[in-house]
Design an enzyme around this catalytic site. Structure first.
Site, PDB file in Angstrom:
ATOM      1  N   ASN A   1      -4.943  -0.536  -2.580  1.00  0.00           N
ATOM      2  CA  ASN A   1      -6.179   0.682  -2.306  1.00  0.00           C
ATOM      3  C   ASN A   1      -6.415   2.106  -2.979  1.00  0.00           C
ATOM      4  O   ASN A   1      -5.029   1.663  -3.206  1.00  0.00           O
ATOM      5  CB  ASN A   1      -4.916   1.517  -1.123  1.00  0.00           C
ATOM      6  N   TRP A   2      -7.312   1.348  -3.325  1.00  0.00           N
ATOM      7  CA  TRP A   2      -8.144   2.539  -4.658  1.00  0.00           C
ATOM      8  C   TRP A   2      -8.080   4.500  -4.437  1.00  0.00           C
ATOM      9  O   TRP A   2      -7.639   4.835  -5.136  1.00  0.00           O
ATOM     10  CB  TRP A   2      -9.148   1.988  -4.940  1.00  0.00           C
ATOM     11  N   LYS A   3      -7.639   4.490  -2.863  1.00  0.00           N
ATOM     12  CA  LYS A   3      -8.015   5.908  -2.823  1.00  0.00           C
ATOM     13  C   LYS A   3      -9.595   6.167  -2.996  1.00  0.00           C
ATOM     14  O   LYS A   3     -10.578   5.714  -3.278  1.00  0.00           O
ATOM     15  CB  LYS A   3      -6.384   6.425  -2.597  1.00  0.00           C
TER      16      LYS A   3
ATOM     17  N   HIS B   1      -3.658   5.482   8.055  1.00  0.00           N
ATOM     18  CA  HIS B   1      -3.297   5.561   6.593  1.00  0.00           C
ATOM     19  C   HIS B   1      -2.909   7.225   6.942  1.00  0.00           C
ATOM     20  O   HIS B   1      -3.475   7.796   7.603  1.00  0.00           O
ATOM     21  CB  HIS B   1      -4.569   5.308   4.894  1.00  0.00           C
TER      22      HIS B   1
ATOM     23  N   GLU C   1      -2.138   9.495   5.008  1.00  0.00           N
ATOM     24  CA  GLU C   1      -3.179  10.688   4.789  1.00  0.00           C
ATOM     25  C   GLU C   1      -4.445  10.622   5.607  1.00  0.00           C
ATOM     26  O   GLU C   1      -5.531  11.566   5.176  1.00  0.00           O
ATOM     27  CB  GLU C   1      -3.725  10.086   3.448  1.00  0.00           C
TER      28      GLU C   1
ATOM     29  N   GLU D   1       4.536   2.245   5.716  1.00  0.00           N
ATOM     30  CA  GLU D   1       4.618   3.213   4.314  1.00  0.00           C
ATOM     31  C   GLU D   1       4.787   4.248   4.871  1.00  0.00           C
ATOM     32  O   GLU D   1       4.618   5.546   5.227  1.00  0.00           O
ATOM     33  CB  GLU D   1       3.102   3.301   4.088  1.00  0.00           C
TER      34      GLU D   1
ATOM     35  N   GLY E   1       3.001   7.908  -3.275  1.00  0.00           N
ATOM     36  CA  GLY E   1       2.764   8.202  -4.265  1.00  0.00           C
ATOM     37  C   GLY E   1       4.002   9.183  -4.666  1.00  0.00           C
ATOM     38  O   GLY E   1       3.195  10.008  -5.438  1.00  0.00           O
TER      39      GLY E   1
ATOM     40  N   SER F   1       4.874   3.857  -3.122  1.00  0.00           N
ATOM     41  CA  SER F   1       5.459   2.848  -4.377  1.00  0.00           C
ATOM     42  C   SER F   1       5.671   1.995  -5.563  1.00  0.00           C
ATOM     43  O   SER F   1       6.889   1.674  -5.636  1.00  0.00           O
ATOM     44  CB  SER F   1       6.818   4.324  -5.029  1.00  0.00           C
TER      45      SER F   1
ATOM     46  N   GLY G   1      -0.998   1.369  -3.761  1.00  0.00           N
ATOM     47  CA  GLY G   1      -1.812   2.502  -4.186  1.00  0.00           C
ATOM     48  C   GLY G   1      -1.780   2.418  -5.874  1.00  0.00           C
ATOM     49  O   GLY G   1      -2.573   1.936  -6.606  1.00  0.00           O
ATOM     50  N   GLY G   2      -1.838   3.563  -5.907  1.00  0.00           N
ATOM     51  CA  GLY G   2      -1.374   4.023  -7.515  1.00  0.00           C
ATOM     52  C   GLY G   2      -1.724   2.803  -8.477  1.00  0.00           C
ATOM     53  O   GLY G   2      -1.677   2.408  -9.424  1.00  0.00           O
TER      54      GLY G   2
HETATM   55  P1  PGA Z   1       1.005   4.398  -4.068  1.00  0.00           P
HETATM   56  O1  PGA Z   1       0.199   4.288  -2.088  1.00  0.00           O
HETATM   57  O2  PGA Z   1       1.146   2.715  -4.261  1.00  0.00           O
HETATM   58  O3  PGA Z   1       0.428   5.217  -4.670  1.00  0.00           O
HETATM   59  O4  PGA Z   1       2.800   4.771  -3.105  1.00  0.00           O
HETATM   60  C1  PGA Z   1       0.026   3.303  -1.315  1.00  0.00           C
HETATM   61  C2  PGA Z   1      -0.253   3.463  -0.086  1.00  0.00           C
HETATM   62  O5  PGA Z   1      -1.116   5.298   0.098  1.00  0.00           O
HETATM   63  O6  PGA Z   1      -1.020   2.431   0.867  1.00  0.00           O
END
Ligand code: PGA
Length: 254
Positions: free
Chosen positions: A9-11, A97, A99, A169, A175, A215, A236-237
């Site tokens: 997930n590149w966001k 998600h 977010e 999640e 993050g 994470s 994500g990251g």
């Molecule tokens: P993260 O994000 O790996 O940066 O914690 C995961 C996500 O939100 O899907």
């Protein structure tokens, strides 16, 4: 058994040149080695989807959106329909998600509508659930997740398969560099599997991947991916670095 799904997930990260380079690097890693026992999915920002889709064309790496609208078309400025995502070559779309739930006030009912729209368009929705730190500290994690599962998941696609993927999640792990322990993950994933079995039947539950996200890094992926009922990872990251994403994919057991 189906291979685990490793979804990046590149966001809202990267410009055109970054996205192109990341996809090309991953493709080179994928073509150079054959030891990965995982299905790979990239979810770039929406404007990059056709471009990344072109790079990944004819490769086994799949393409996904980060969100879709619940309606097929209409006056919804700034939104993207599931049908358009399918039309440009997506196989999956992330919905609900945390977010999106937090930044855009998305309710579980809206997430359910989006998941239904995705399935109607032939996409596999990745439906996200997860508790906040306060909810976990109050001992309410399983109850919160249970409510989200009950309200966000659509009716399944049939007795053999649900047609969707679930992603657990924990909000406090996204993050932050903090990860749920394998013990926490085992408890939640076993709980979700039980809820899926009760609602959709054991066969369909078995076929439904339950991803862990929050994470996930090369250093913790193997332990997390080895937990019972973990069907892959939503990353994500670490998905923004080709080597890290690849190392996570390589952590899936053969
Ligand atoms: P993260 O994000 O790996 O940066 O914690 C995961 C996500 O939100 O899907």
């Amino acid at each position: 058994m189906q291979p685990q799904l490793i979804a990046g997930n590149w966001k809202m990260n990267g410009l055109v040149s970054d996205g192109k380079a990341l996809a090309a690097d991953l493709l080179a890693l994928q073509q150079g080695q054959d030891g990965v026992n995982a299905a790979l999915l990239l979810c770039p920002p929406a404007p990059l989807l056709p471009l990344i889709g072109d790079i990944l064309r004819d490769s086994p790496i799949q393409l996904g959106g980060q969100d879709c609208h619940a309606k097929a078309s209409g006056a919804h400025t700034g939104d993207t329909s599931a049908q358009l995502l399918a039309d440009i070559g997506c196989s999956h779309v992330i919905v609900g998600h945390s977010e999106r739930r937090a930044d855009h006030g998305e309710s579980s009912a809206e997430v359910q509508d989006k998941a239904m729209a995705a399935m109607a368009a032939g996409l596999t929705p990745i439906i996200c659930v997860g508790e906040t730190e306060g909810e976990r500290d109050a001992g309410r994690a399983l109850a919160v997740i249970g409510d989200q599962i009950a309200q966000s998941l659509p009716d399944g696609a049939g007795p053999e398969r649900t047609g969707f993927v679930v992603a657990y999640e924990p909000v406090w792990a996204i993050g932050t560099g903090r990860t749920a322990t394998p013990g926490d993950v085992a408890e939640v994933h076993t709980h979700i599997f039980g809820l899926l079995s009760a609602r959709f039947g054991a066969g369909a539950a078995q076929e439904t991947a339950i991803l862990y996200g929050g994470s996930v890094k090369p250093g913790n992926a193997a332990d997390l991916l080895a937990v019972a009922h973990v069907g892959g990872a939503l990353v994500g990251g670490a998905s923004l670095k080709a080597d890290d994403f690849w190392a996570i994919a390589r952590s899936c057991a053969a």
